[in-house]
Design a protein around this motif. Structure first.
Motif, PDB file in Angstrom:
ATOM      1  N   MET A   1       0.690  -1.413  -0.383  1.00 19.90           N
ATOM      2  CA  MET A   1       0.378  -0.380   0.363  1.00 19.90           C
ATOM      3  C   MET A   1       0.980   1.338   0.101  1.00 19.90           C
ATOM      4  SD  MET A   1      -3.387   0.940   0.315  1.00 19.90           S
ATOM      5  CE  MET A   1      -4.260   0.215   0.460  1.00 19.90           C
ATOM      6  N   GLU A   2       1.830   0.852   0.859  1.00 19.45           N
ATOM      7  CA  GLU A   2       2.707   2.503   0.889  1.00 19.45           C
ATOM      8  C   GLU A   2       3.715   2.730   0.242  1.00 19.45           C
ATOM      9  OE1 GLU A   2       6.701   3.902   3.250  1.00 19.45           O
ATOM     10  OE2 GLU A   2       5.418   1.912   4.155  1.00 19.45           O
ATOM     11  N   GLU A   3       3.563   1.618  -0.887  1.00 20.74           N
ATOM     12  CA  GLU A   3       4.504   1.524  -2.442  1.00 20.74           C
ATOM     13  C   GLU A   3       3.533   2.543  -3.285  1.00 20.74           C
ATOM     14  OE1 GLU A   3       7.146  -1.196  -5.024  1.00 20.74           O
ATOM     15  OE2 GLU A   3       6.646  -2.135  -2.968  1.00 20.74           O
ATOM     16  N   ASP A   4       2.245   1.420  -3.593  1.00 21.85           N
ATOM     17  CA  ASP A   4       1.167   1.950  -4.374  1.00 21.85           C
ATOM     18  C   ASP A   4       1.576   3.836  -4.617  1.00 21.85           C
ATOM     19  OD1 ASP A   4       0.829   0.005  -5.156  1.00 21.85           O
ATOM     20  OD2 ASP A   4      -0.597  -1.129  -3.917  1.00 21.85           O
ATOM     21  N   SER A   5       1.301   4.025  -2.522  1.00 22.20           N
ATOM     22  CA  SER A   5       0.831   5.514  -2.697  1.00 22.20           C
ATOM     23  C   SER A   5       2.201   6.492  -3.166  1.00 22.20           C
ATOM     24  CB  SER A   5       1.117   5.724  -1.097  1.00 22.20           C
ATOM     25  OG  SER A   5       1.002   7.149  -1.063  1.00 22.20           O
ATOM     26  N   SER A   6       2.851   5.924  -2.784  1.00 21.20           N
ATOM     27  CA  SER A   6       4.580   6.438  -3.393  1.00 21.20           C
ATOM     28  C   SER A   6       4.274   6.523  -4.943  1.00 21.20           C
ATOM     29  CB  SER A   6       5.617   6.001  -3.170  1.00 21.20           C
ATOM     30  OG  SER A   6       5.364   5.793  -2.107  1.00 21.20           O
ATOM     31  N   LYS A   7       4.243   5.632  -5.730  1.00 13.35           N
ATOM     32  CA  LYS A   7       3.973   5.625  -6.822  1.00 13.35           C
ATOM     33  C   LYS A   7       3.014   6.785  -7.251  1.00 13.35           C
ATOM     34  CE  LYS A   7       5.883   0.969  -7.997  1.00 13.35           C
ATOM     35  NZ  LYS A   7       5.044  -0.531  -9.233  1.00 13.35           N
ATOM     36  N   LYS A   8       2.068   6.850  -6.297  1.00 11.82           N
ATOM     37  CA  LYS A   8       1.083   7.842  -7.416  1.00 11.82           C
ATOM     38  C   LYS A   8       1.707   9.410  -6.893  1.00 11.82           C
ATOM     39  CE  LYS A   8      -2.787   4.957  -6.309  1.00 11.82           C
ATOM     40  NZ  LYS A   8      -4.503   5.204  -5.363  1.00 11.82           N
ATOM     41  N   TRP A   9       2.524   9.516  -5.740  1.00 14.26           N
ATOM     42  CA  TRP A   9       3.146  10.936  -5.739  1.00 14.26           C
ATOM     43  C   TRP A   9       4.040  10.834  -7.147  1.00 14.26           C
ATOM     44  CZ3 TRP A   9       2.717  14.941  -2.979  1.00 14.26           C
ATOM     45  CH2 TRP A   9       3.788  15.689  -2.727  1.00 14.26           C
ATOM     46  N   PHE A  10       5.281  10.285  -6.798  1.00 12.41           N
ATOM     47  CA  PHE A  10       5.963  10.544  -7.747  1.00 12.41           C
ATOM     48  C   PHE A  10       5.548  10.899  -9.610  1.00 12.41           C
ATOM     49  CE2 PHE A  10       8.538   7.565  -4.800  1.00 12.41           C
ATOM     50  CZ  PHE A  10       9.251   8.270  -4.552  1.00 12.41           C
ATOM     51  N   ARG A  11       4.108  10.300 -10.027  1.00 11.32           N
ATOM     52  CA  ARG A  11       3.372  10.580 -10.401  1.00 11.32           C
ATOM     53  C   ARG A  11       2.723  12.201 -10.864  1.00 11.32           C
ATOM     54  NH1 ARG A  11       0.346   5.502 -10.037  1.00 11.32           N
ATOM     55  NH2 ARG A  11       2.365   3.277 -11.390  1.00 11.32           N
ATOM     56  N   GLY A 215      -0.735  23.873  -9.652  1.00 12.43           N
ATOM     57  CA  GLY A 215      -0.810  21.867  -9.710  1.00 12.43           C
ATOM     58  C   GLY A 215      -0.478  22.016  -8.420  1.00 12.43           C
ATOM     59  N   MET A 216       1.107  22.470  -7.797  1.00 10.65           N
ATOM     60  CA  MET A 216       1.320  22.205  -6.303  1.00 10.65           C
ATOM     61  C   MET A 216       0.741  22.552  -5.429  1.00 10.65           C
ATOM     62  SD  MET A 216       4.623  23.754  -7.518  1.00 10.65           S
ATOM     63  CE  MET A 216       6.539  22.565  -8.338  1.00 10.65           C
ATOM     64  N   ILE A 217      -0.087  23.466  -5.818  1.00 14.64           N
ATOM     65  CA  ILE A 217      -1.075  23.660  -4.639  1.00 14.64           C
ATOM     66  C   ILE A 217      -1.953  22.848  -4.388  1.00 14.64           C
ATOM     67  CG2 ILE A 217      -3.390  25.081  -3.652  1.00 14.64           C
ATOM     68  CD1 ILE A 217      -1.242  27.888  -4.737  1.00 14.64           C
ATOM     69  N   VAL A 218      -2.591  22.054  -5.733  1.00 13.03           N
ATOM     70  CA  VAL A 218      -3.642  21.014  -5.409  1.00 13.03           C
ATOM     71  C   VAL A 218      -2.399  19.754  -4.960  1.00 13.03           C
ATOM     72  CG1 VAL A 218      -4.981  19.007  -7.173  1.00 13.03           C
ATOM     73  CG2 VAL A 218      -4.771  22.173  -7.617  1.00 13.03           C
ATOM     74  N   LEU A 219      -1.843  19.574  -5.596  1.00 10.34           N
ATOM     75  CA  LEU A 219      -1.114  18.537  -5.212  1.00 10.34           C
ATOM     76  C   LEU A 219      -1.285  18.674  -3.421  1.00 10.34           C
ATOM     77  CD1 LEU A 219       0.258  15.411  -5.704  1.00 10.34           C
ATOM     78  CD2 LEU A 219       2.177  17.082  -6.196  1.00 10.34           C
ATOM     79  N   GLY A 220      -0.621  19.695  -3.289  1.00  9.34           N
ATOM     80  CA  GLY A 220      -0.829  19.902  -1.231  1.00  9.34           C
ATOM     81  C   GLY A 220      -1.095  19.642  -1.077  1.00  9.34           C
ATOM     82  N   PHE A 221      -2.575  19.672  -1.164  1.00  4.29           N
ATOM     83  CA  PHE A 221      -4.211  18.982  -0.059  1.00  4.29           C
ATOM     84  C   PHE A 221      -5.032  17.869  -0.913  1.00  4.29           C
ATOM     85  CE2 PHE A 221      -1.944  24.030   0.562  1.00  4.29           C
ATOM     86  CZ  PHE A 221      -2.706  23.861   1.807  1.00  4.29           C
TER      87      PHE A 221
END
Length: 437
Positions: A1-11, A215-221
């Protein structure tokens, strides 16, 4: 689960980081082809207009140190890190747009200094995040990638500014060295949609920064969490052992790394600031279009170099990459000093070699240093303090040389001297690093 979350973050994060660095390249590279016309706007000469590079670099140096002191310590949550980056992008966008509206040289210097400060906030923080997320070894191609996208911004800028430049060099002697009547000469560029054509590239760049910030603000929240290499259990020991002050003679490393970046980015500053001006005003007397093609070739080679660095960094050590880069810069400088004043083909060739060779040095220097100590904390400022000390000092020197009587070839002689100093310095750095082992 943590790995999937990291991949979503990097994408989500990496395209935004790349967009931010394209914007950085746009904001840095726009001055090369436009500075003669900005000089006309504010009524100053080409050798004086080079001090906008100094103003921008002073701002960058100040905030690179500030970011190193506060970013890791106070921006501990994902949303705080992303809001920090977004704020820097917004400030940059505002002051880039204001740049061509400056009607006096002091005001222009002030505007450029402020957006230099915001660039320093973004660049220092974003580069440190690559090592923060991926670690010192895995981060190498990602660090190369963000710097490659700075090069993409340089190329986009050269292409984007082309339609807004004067079509011929008629009347452009007023923007070349030796003319003190810059302010009295009628503008040679066109009016588009009620604005001077040279204003539009700055507006486009500002909008790019605003969109990236959104885009950065949207990702941050968004609820996604930024992963940390050093917070993983298997990397805890590396976090403590790589602390800067645990490294013997750490202060000497910082001094040498600082000088390395002064020379490397100083050499970049030569060519970023004066390639267009040399083509337009040098012995070959190119038209504005030809001079911008020359400028575009430099940045095109630059982005190819930085892009190839993503893959080369997987195959070669940072030490070998830096040595190869210095050799290439030296060869380019020799070709330019001997042949460029007489042959366009030699000028094009030398500029392309320089753009390609110099492109590897910044990111490879970070990777070289990351092998010695953790570069995500207070020590992260050294790359940008050194780099923009070079940008601060070298373009005015180049401007003074190119405006001196018979001094246009001296521009390239100084490049030769700089690469020789680089070679000697990096030899010392390499021996010192080996002695640590």
């Amino acid at each position: 689960m943590e790995e999937d979350s990291s991949k979503k973050w990097f994408r989500a994060f990496l395209p935004l980081a790349w967009s931010g660095h394209i914007g950085l390249g746009l904001a840095l590279g726009i001055f090369g082809p436009t500075q003669p016309y900005l000089a006309k706007n504010v009524g100053t000469s080409v050798d004086h207009i080079n001090f906008i590079w100094t103003g921008r670099s002073v701002g960058f140096c100040l905030t690179s140190v500030l970011t190193a002191l506060v970013f890791k310590k106070y921006c501990t949550k994902t949303w705080q890190k992303m809001l920090f980056l977004a704020t820097a992008e917004i400030i940059t966008g505002i002051f880039v747009i204001l740049t061509p509206w400056a009607d006096s040289f002091p005001l222009l210097i002030g505007i450029v200094t402020i957006f230099g400060m915001s660039l320093g906030l973004f660049d220092t923080a974003d580069n440190s995040l690559m090592v923060y997320m991926f670690g010192p070894k895995k981060s190498r191609p990602f660090t190369q990638s963000v710097h490659a996208f700075v090069g993409v911004g340089f190329v986009f800028g050269s292409l984007m500014v082309q339609p807004f430049l004067p079509e011929t060099n008629v009347g452009d002697s007023s923007v070349c060295p030796g003319d003190d009547e810059t302010a009295q000469v009628e503008y040679s560029y066109r009016v588009m949609a009620g604005l001077p054509s040279i204003n539009w590239p700055f507006i486009i760049i500002g909008v790019w920064h605003f969109l990236t910030a959104a885009g950065m603000i949207v990702l941050g929240f968004s609820g996604l969490q930024m992963p940390s290499f050093y917070d993983k259990e298997e990397n805890v020991d590396e976090k403590s052992s790589s602390k800067l002050t645990n490294v013997p003679r750490w202060w000497l490393y910082l001094i040498l790394i600082y000088i390395y970046y002064v020379l490397s980015c100083g050499l970049e500053g030569f060519f970023q600031s004066m390639t267009y001006t040399y083509g337009l005003c040098g012995p070959l007397k190119m038209s504005p279009g030809e001079a911008n093609v020359l400028n575009g070739l430099y940045f095109g080679a630059f982005v190819i170099g930085r892009s190839s660095g993503i893959f080369i960094s997987r195959l070669m050590s940072p030490t070998k990459i830096i040595i190869s880069s210095i050799v290439g810069c030296f060869i380019s400088s020799v070709v330019l000093s001997i042949f460029a004043p007489y042959h366009k083909s030699a000028l094009y060739t030398g500029v392309v070699i320089m753009g390609f060779a110099i492109a590897f040095q910044f990111a490879s220097g970070i990777s070289w240093t990351a092998k010695l100590f953790n570069v995500t904390g207070k020590s992260s400022f050294i790359f940008f303090l050194g780099g923009f000390s070079g940008f601060l000092s070298f373009p005015p020197i180049a401007g003074a040389i190119i405006t001196s009587e018979g001094g246009q070839n001296g521009f390239f002689y100084l490049a030769i001297a700089t690469t020789i100093c680089q070679a000697g310095l990096f030899t010392c750095m390499s021996f010192l690093a080996k002695s640590k082992k």
